[in-house]
Design a protein around this motif. Structure first.
Motif, PDB file in Angstrom:
ATOM      1  N   PRO A 125      11.833 -12.374 -13.427  1.00 22.99           N
ATOM      2  CA  PRO A 125      10.245 -12.215 -12.793  1.00 22.99           C
ATOM      3  C   PRO A 125       9.796 -10.907 -12.749  1.00 22.99           C
ATOM      4  CG  PRO A 125      11.707 -13.534 -11.413  1.00 22.99           C
ATOM      5  CD  PRO A 125      12.723 -12.785 -12.437  1.00 22.99           C
ATOM      6  N   ALA A 126       8.568 -10.511 -12.995  1.00 24.36           N
ATOM      7  CA  ALA A 126       7.909  -9.366 -12.866  1.00 24.36           C
ATOM      8  C   ALA A 126       6.506  -9.524 -12.483  1.00 24.36           C
ATOM      9  CB  ALA A 126       7.850  -8.871 -14.267  1.00 24.36           C
ATOM     10  N   GLU A 127       5.676  -8.466 -12.013  1.00 20.96           N
ATOM     11  CA  GLU A 127       4.475  -8.647 -11.540  1.00 20.96           C
ATOM     12  C   GLU A 127       3.379  -7.822 -12.464  1.00 20.96           C
ATOM     13  OE1 GLU A 127       3.813  -8.538  -7.143  1.00 20.96           O
ATOM     14  OE2 GLU A 127       6.332  -8.351  -7.171  1.00 20.96           O
ATOM     15  N   CYS A 128       2.121  -8.298 -12.707  1.00 24.17           N
ATOM     16  CA  CYS A 128       1.157  -7.731 -13.106  1.00 24.17           C
ATOM     17  C   CYS A 128       0.033  -7.596 -12.205  1.00 24.17           C
ATOM     18  CB  CYS A 128       0.705  -8.349 -14.523  1.00 24.17           C
ATOM     19  SG  CYS A 128       2.203  -8.844 -15.512  1.00 24.17           S
ATOM     20  N   ILE A 129      -0.380  -6.441 -11.670  1.00 27.83           N
ATOM     21  CA  ILE A 129      -1.291  -6.578 -10.687  1.00 27.83           C
ATOM     22  C   ILE A 129      -2.519  -5.480 -11.242  1.00 27.83           C
ATOM     23  CG2 ILE A 129      -1.964  -5.735  -8.367  1.00 27.83           C
ATOM     24  CD1 ILE A 129       1.136  -6.136  -7.708  1.00 27.83           C
ATOM     25  N   LEU A 130      -3.597  -6.149 -11.184  1.00 26.70           N
ATOM     26  CA  LEU A 130      -4.855  -5.302 -11.580  1.00 26.70           C
ATOM     27  C   LEU A 130      -5.855  -5.112 -10.193  1.00 26.70           C
ATOM     28  CD1 LEU A 130      -7.208  -6.454 -14.391  1.00 26.70           C
ATOM     29  CD2 LEU A 130      -8.251  -5.258 -12.441  1.00 26.70           C
ATOM     30  N   LEU A 131      -5.978  -3.595 -10.047  1.00 23.99           N
ATOM     31  CA  LEU A 131      -6.720  -3.168  -8.781  1.00 23.99           C
ATOM     32  C   LEU A 131      -8.253  -3.003  -9.612  1.00 23.99           C
ATOM     33  CD1 LEU A 131      -4.544  -0.686  -7.338  1.00 23.99           C
ATOM     34  CD2 LEU A 131      -4.530  -3.240  -6.808  1.00 23.99           C
TER      35      LEU A 131
END
Length: 222
Positions: A125-131
């Motif tokens: 599992p990994a996270e991709c977060i766009l602000l």
């Protein structure tokens, strides 16, 4: 294995607070933070360093030797977080990147797909977060208008930019939106692994936003 998230963060302070809080909750996990400019990569990296986080900046303005050193130390887990422009990542063979954060919105879905895809290559599992901030749109629009002379090509790039904006305001499954953008059909409606499907996305009134951020080019008046 990639969790997709979009957050509306309109100020530099809010973005930095979120980033530092996120990294503090993921100690010793490797990550990449993408920024649009060299100035921002250095600013974000310094903010993290001042908090005792093992971070480094990476951009094309550095010497080849410095860039190679940062890249190698990151691959060897000697640097936890790299704050980088799009110059970073090509040829990077590092499977344990646990998160990719975008301090600013990329110009198009192609760029975002490539950059976010550098997370979780080991299958974990990994996270991709766009602000997202509306200011990001204006920066991209300005760069498109200044760097591309032909109205036809400008229109192509602005339509790509609009698709990226639509992704940021999408209330339906983000993974489905991304796959459909690249021409892949899906039989499911929810992935249960994005901020829209998990109901963790921000609620924003986009009645005005959707129509005022971007204007496609028309005939020029000389």
């Amino acid at each position: 294995n990639l969790s997709l998230t979009v957050r509306q963060e309109s100020t530099k302070k809010a973005k930095l607070q979120y980033i530092t809080r996120f990294i503090s909750n993921h100690p010793e996990e490797a990550g990449i933070i993408y920024c649009l400019s060299r100035k921002n990569t250095e600013m974000v990296a310094q903010e993290l360093i001042d908090l005792g986080i093992n971070a480094a900046a990476y951009h094309a303005g550095m010497t080849a030797q410095t860039r190679a050193s940062v890249q190698e130390r990151f691959k060897m887990d000697q640097i936890q977080v790299v704050c980088a422009t799009i110059a970073f990542g090509m040829g990077i063979d590092k499977s344990n990147v646990r998160y990719v954060l975008h301090y600013q919105m990329p110009r198009n879905m192609e760029s975002y797909y490539q950059e976010a895809g550098r997370a979780g290559r080991d299958g974990a599992p990994a996270e991709c977060i766009l602000l997202y901030s509306g200011q990001d749109v204006q920066v991209h629009k300005y760069l498109i208008e200044q760097s591309i002379e032909t109205p036809e090509r400008q229109e192509v790039e602005l339509r790509k930019l609009q698709s990226m904006i639509d992704y940021c305001f999408c209330s339906n499954c983000l993974r489905k939106y991304m796959l459909n953008y690249f021409g892949e059909s899906t039989v499911w409606t929810t992935c249960d692994n994005c901020s829209s499907c998990k109901g963790s996305g921000d609620k924003v009134n986009v009645t005005t936003v959707s129509y005022t951020h971007l204007t496609l080019p028309t005939k020029r008046i000389v």
